[in-house]
Scaffold this motif. Sequence first.
Motif, PDB file in Angstrom:
ATOM      1  N   GLY A 163       0.609  -1.299  -0.130  1.00 56.92           N
ATOM      2  CA  GLY A 163       0.017  -0.103   0.056  1.00 56.92           C
ATOM      3  C   GLY A 163       0.841   1.327  -0.064  1.00 56.92           C
ATOM      4  N   LYS A 164       1.780   1.271   0.771  1.00 57.72           N
ATOM      5  CA  LYS A 164       2.813   2.528   0.839  1.00 57.72           C
ATOM      6  C   LYS A 164       3.226   2.818  -0.651  1.00 57.72           C
ATOM      7  N   ALA A 165       3.955   1.685  -0.957  1.00 56.67           N
ATOM      8  CA  ALA A 165       4.466   1.726  -2.483  1.00 56.67           C
ATOM      9  C   ALA A 165       3.630   2.339  -3.241  1.00 56.67           C
ATOM     10  N   ARG A 166       2.489   1.713  -3.378  1.00 59.44           N
ATOM     11  CA  ARG A 166       1.441   2.336  -4.516  1.00 59.44           C
ATOM     12  C   ARG A 166       1.175   3.605  -4.340  1.00 59.44           C
ATOM     13  N   MET A 167       0.812   4.219  -2.927  1.00 60.29           N
ATOM     14  CA  MET A 167       0.413   5.582  -2.842  1.00 60.29           C
ATOM     15  C   MET A 167       1.301   6.570  -2.638  1.00 60.29           C
ATOM     16  N   ALA A 168       2.730   6.220  -2.508  1.00 58.99           N
ATOM     17  CA  ALA A 168       4.066   6.895  -2.925  1.00 58.99           C
ATOM     18  C   ALA A 168       4.048   7.330  -4.154  1.00 58.99           C
ATOM     19  N   THR A 169       4.121   6.219  -5.202  1.00 57.58           N
ATOM     20  CA  THR A 169       4.054   6.411  -6.556  1.00 57.58           C
ATOM     21  C   THR A 169       3.039   6.992  -7.137  1.00 57.58           C
ATOM     22  N   ALA A 170       1.645   6.830  -6.671  1.00 57.99           N
ATOM     23  CA  ALA A 170       0.704   7.436  -7.202  1.00 57.99           C
ATOM     24  C   ALA A 170       0.704   9.082  -6.998  1.00 57.99           C
ATOM     25  N   LEU A 171       1.321   9.306  -5.664  1.00 58.99           N
ATOM     26  CA  LEU A 171       1.374  10.812  -5.472  1.00 58.99           C
ATOM     27  C   LEU A 171       2.471  11.332  -6.226  1.00 58.99           C
ATOM     28  N   ALA A 172       3.562  10.731  -6.143  1.00 57.49           N
ATOM     29  CA  ALA A 172       5.046  11.206  -7.068  1.00 57.49           C
ATOM     30  C   ALA A 172       4.477  11.422  -8.515  1.00 57.49           C
ATOM     31  N   ILE A 173       3.712  10.460  -9.183  1.00 58.59           N
ATOM     32  CA  ILE A 173       3.434  10.664 -10.737  1.00 58.59           C
ATOM     33  C   ILE A 173       2.519  11.860 -10.748  1.00 58.59           C
ATOM     34  N   SER A 174       1.326  11.813  -9.823  1.00 58.26           N
ATOM     35  CA  SER A 174       0.270  13.108 -10.221  1.00 58.26           C
ATOM     36  C   SER A 174       0.620  14.087  -9.951  1.00 58.26           C
ATOM     37  N   LEU A 175       1.718  14.475  -8.686  1.00 55.26           N
ATOM     38  CA  LEU A 175       2.138  15.926  -8.509  1.00 55.26           C
ATOM     39  C   LEU A 175       3.020  16.238 -10.086  1.00 55.26           C
ATOM     40  N   GLU A 176       3.846  15.422  -9.921  1.00 52.39           N
ATOM     41  CA  GLU A 176       4.823  15.852 -11.303  1.00 52.39           C
ATOM     42  C   GLU A 176       4.024  16.146 -12.558  1.00 52.39           C
ATOM     43  N   CYS A 177       3.286  15.060 -12.899  1.00 46.46           N
ATOM     44  CA  CYS A 177       2.724  15.253 -14.146  1.00 46.46           C
ATOM     45  C   CYS A 177       1.652  16.658 -14.274  1.00 46.46           C
ATOM     46  N   GLY A 178       1.061  16.667 -12.956  1.00 46.51           N
ATOM     47  CA  GLY A 178      -0.012  17.531 -13.097  1.00 46.51           C
ATOM     48  C   GLY A 178       0.539  19.090 -13.293  1.00 46.51           C
ATOM     49  N   ILE A 179       1.624  19.613 -12.788  1.00 52.67           N
ATOM     50  CA  ILE A 179       2.272  20.811 -12.926  1.00 52.67           C
ATOM     51  C   ILE A 179       2.668  21.168 -14.291  1.00 52.67           C
ATOM     52  N   VAL A 180       3.029  20.198 -15.206  1.00 57.97           N
ATOM     53  CA  VAL A 180       3.478  20.291 -16.523  1.00 57.97           C
ATOM     54  C   VAL A 180       2.309  20.119 -17.408  1.00 57.97           C
ATOM     55  N   PHE A 181       1.322  19.344 -17.210  1.00 53.18           N
ATOM     56  CA  PHE A 181       0.528  18.962 -18.274  1.00 53.18           C
ATOM     57  C   PHE A 181      -1.085  19.754 -17.883  1.00 53.18           C
ATOM     58  N   THR A 182      -1.356  20.235 -16.722  1.00 52.65           N
ATOM     59  CA  THR A 182      -2.608  20.737 -16.371  1.00 52.65           C
ATOM     60  C   THR A 182      -2.750  21.944 -16.096  1.00 52.65           C
ATOM     61  N   VAL A 183      -3.550  22.933 -16.623  1.00 50.84           N
ATOM     62  CA  VAL A 183      -3.789  24.199 -16.426  1.00 50.84           C
ATOM     63  C   VAL A 183      -4.723  24.121 -15.079  1.00 50.84           C
ATOM     64  N   PRO A 184      -4.376  24.905 -13.980  1.00 50.41           N
ATOM     65  CA  PRO A 184      -3.313  26.057 -14.193  1.00 50.41           C
ATOM     66  C   PRO A 184      -2.068  25.638 -13.355  1.00 50.41           C
ATOM     67  N   GLY A 185      -1.589  24.471 -13.660  1.00 51.83           N
ATOM     68  CA  GLY A 185      -0.329  23.977 -13.108  1.00 51.83           C
ATOM     69  C   GLY A 185       0.704  25.157 -13.414  1.00 51.83           C
ATOM     70  N   ALA A 186       1.868  25.644 -12.684  1.00 50.84           N
ATOM     71  CA  ALA A 186       2.786  26.504 -12.740  1.00 50.84           C
ATOM     72  C   ALA A 186       3.510  26.432 -14.108  1.00 50.84           C
ATOM     73  N   ALA A 187       4.148  25.091 -14.461  1.00 48.04           N
ATOM     74  CA  ALA A 187       4.909  24.882 -15.576  1.00 48.04           C
ATOM     75  C   ALA A 187       3.963  24.833 -16.896  1.00 48.04           C
ATOM     76  N   ALA A 188       2.854  24.382 -16.624  1.00 47.64           N
ATOM     77  CA  ALA A 188       1.799  24.254 -17.753  1.00 47.64           C
ATOM     78  C   ALA A 188       1.491  25.747 -18.413  1.00 47.64           C
ATOM     79  N   LEU A 189       1.429  26.707 -17.352  1.00 43.51           N
ATOM     80  CA  LEU A 189       1.128  28.075 -17.826  1.00 43.51           C
ATOM     81  C   LEU A 189       2.386  28.627 -18.371  1.00 43.51           C
ATOM     82  N   ALA A 190       3.399  28.547 -17.861  1.00 45.52           N
ATOM     83  CA  ALA A 190       4.801  28.888 -18.700  1.00 45.52           C
ATOM     84  C   ALA A 190       4.902  28.365 -20.189  1.00 45.52           C
ATOM     85  N   LEU A 191       4.717  26.929 -19.962  1.00 47.39           N
ATOM     86  CA  LEU A 191       4.988  26.577 -21.338  1.00 47.39           C
ATOM     87  C   LEU A 191       3.908  27.111 -22.433  1.00 47.39           C
TER      88      LEU A 191
END
Length: 471
Positions: free
Chosen positions: A157-185
């Motif tokens: 459980g811990k491995a799955r949730m840690a992975t889910a959180l890491a992937i979602s956080l980093e993908c969100g800021i570059v692919f999803t508006v209004p993520g900071a990197a997405a706005l800049a790109l």
Amino acid sequence: MSHTDPMQRSMNGRTTVMADSMILINTAVAITAIVVLIVRFRLSPVIALVLGACYLGLSTGLGVEKTVDTIAEGFGDVMADIGLLIAFGVLLGALLRELRAIERLVDVLLRVFGPKRVPYGFALTICTVLQSIFLDVLLVISGPLARSIGSRLGSLGKARMATALAISLECGIVFTVPGAAALALASLLDVSLGKYLLFGLLVVIPTVVLAIAVMSFFFARGWWNADVDELPETDLDSTAAVGVGGPGTAAATELRKPPSLLLLFSPLFGALLLIAAGAFAEVLEWKNPVLELLGSPILALLLGVVGTCLVARKVLGQPTVEKALGAGLRDSGQILLLNGVGGCLAAVIAAAGLGDILGGYFSANSWAPLLLVWLMAAVLHVAVGSVTISAITSAGLLAPVAPVLGLDPVLIALAAGAGSLFFVHLTSNTFWLLQSLLGQTTRGTLKTCSVGVSVASVIAMGPILALSAFL
């Protein structure tokens, strides 16, 4: 009729080739110098990016006056495009944090999806709905919640949730508006935010789901060892106490009757729907003055902030709302500066003529430019350790190529975002926060964060290359 001497034509050709080669060499030197200044000498990325832009402008013959003007214009153009959007997004996040909306949303996800599917529901919520919240703040709030859910999902459980959180956080800021990197790109490549929102969702949703599935497959086959990949539970007590409380706990004790989650998130959802509606109207070439006004990203997010303020004022009182807004304004400062100076470098690169030079190396129907921008962003991220810096620098390098090749700029923006995710490692603040808040050892964090997000980085190119066949 006059005729040009063949020898003269040959000399002119060699001169052009030499000039182009010097621009390429000086661009490489500027990027390398930025990396060295940040990594080796621990210089602020803001200062390093401006120094790199100055060197590139002077070394490529722009001259002092034009270099300075181009740097100022690059900063100003980015601020004009996304300055208010970033500020409004961060303010929205600050208010939702004070209302403890995220903690309550996680409880709902656990009930709706159940233990087996909750990592997917948790991750998709993080990467799509909650990107208005400053990354580190969102991580500090959601990390302990993810760890708590993980403890109820069995040995992995811990491995799955840690992975889910890491992937979602980093993908969100570059692919999803209004993520900071997405706005800049979107700003650097002159992509409308509505268009970026739509195509970003087409990339981020399958990427997050598939990346979590791939990592879960390997964990289930013995790649996770709790004895060496997790910290003993007794080491987590102090971390949990800090993380679970968070900035909104004190305010939460003042809540007499907690409002519904739908009410708390409705202003944010409404803002995103207005932006998406404006994008659809633009694609369909449907002219409606009211929709054009309300669907403009700045006004839509402003309405979202106003609506959330009204909800928070009714629930928490005006003093708490003012405190939350003040904290949000402080958080937005560093994001604005970093994205602005990324625009400085991109403007100088464009003025130096790099787009025309690189355009000659690629064909209009080739995938090579998208793979190259992914590779550049990946290399920069490994060297610098910042998703935002690597994304906006690589996008700035190839932004001038888009019109030359006929490539849709949104594809370059998404490819830069995908590459910037590759190998989040020990130089990243996110890495260490994930380690401490999720109770992992460094070895465990390398698996869930570094490998997990790298898998997402590679998978994301699938949807992006598929989209390139239609754009």
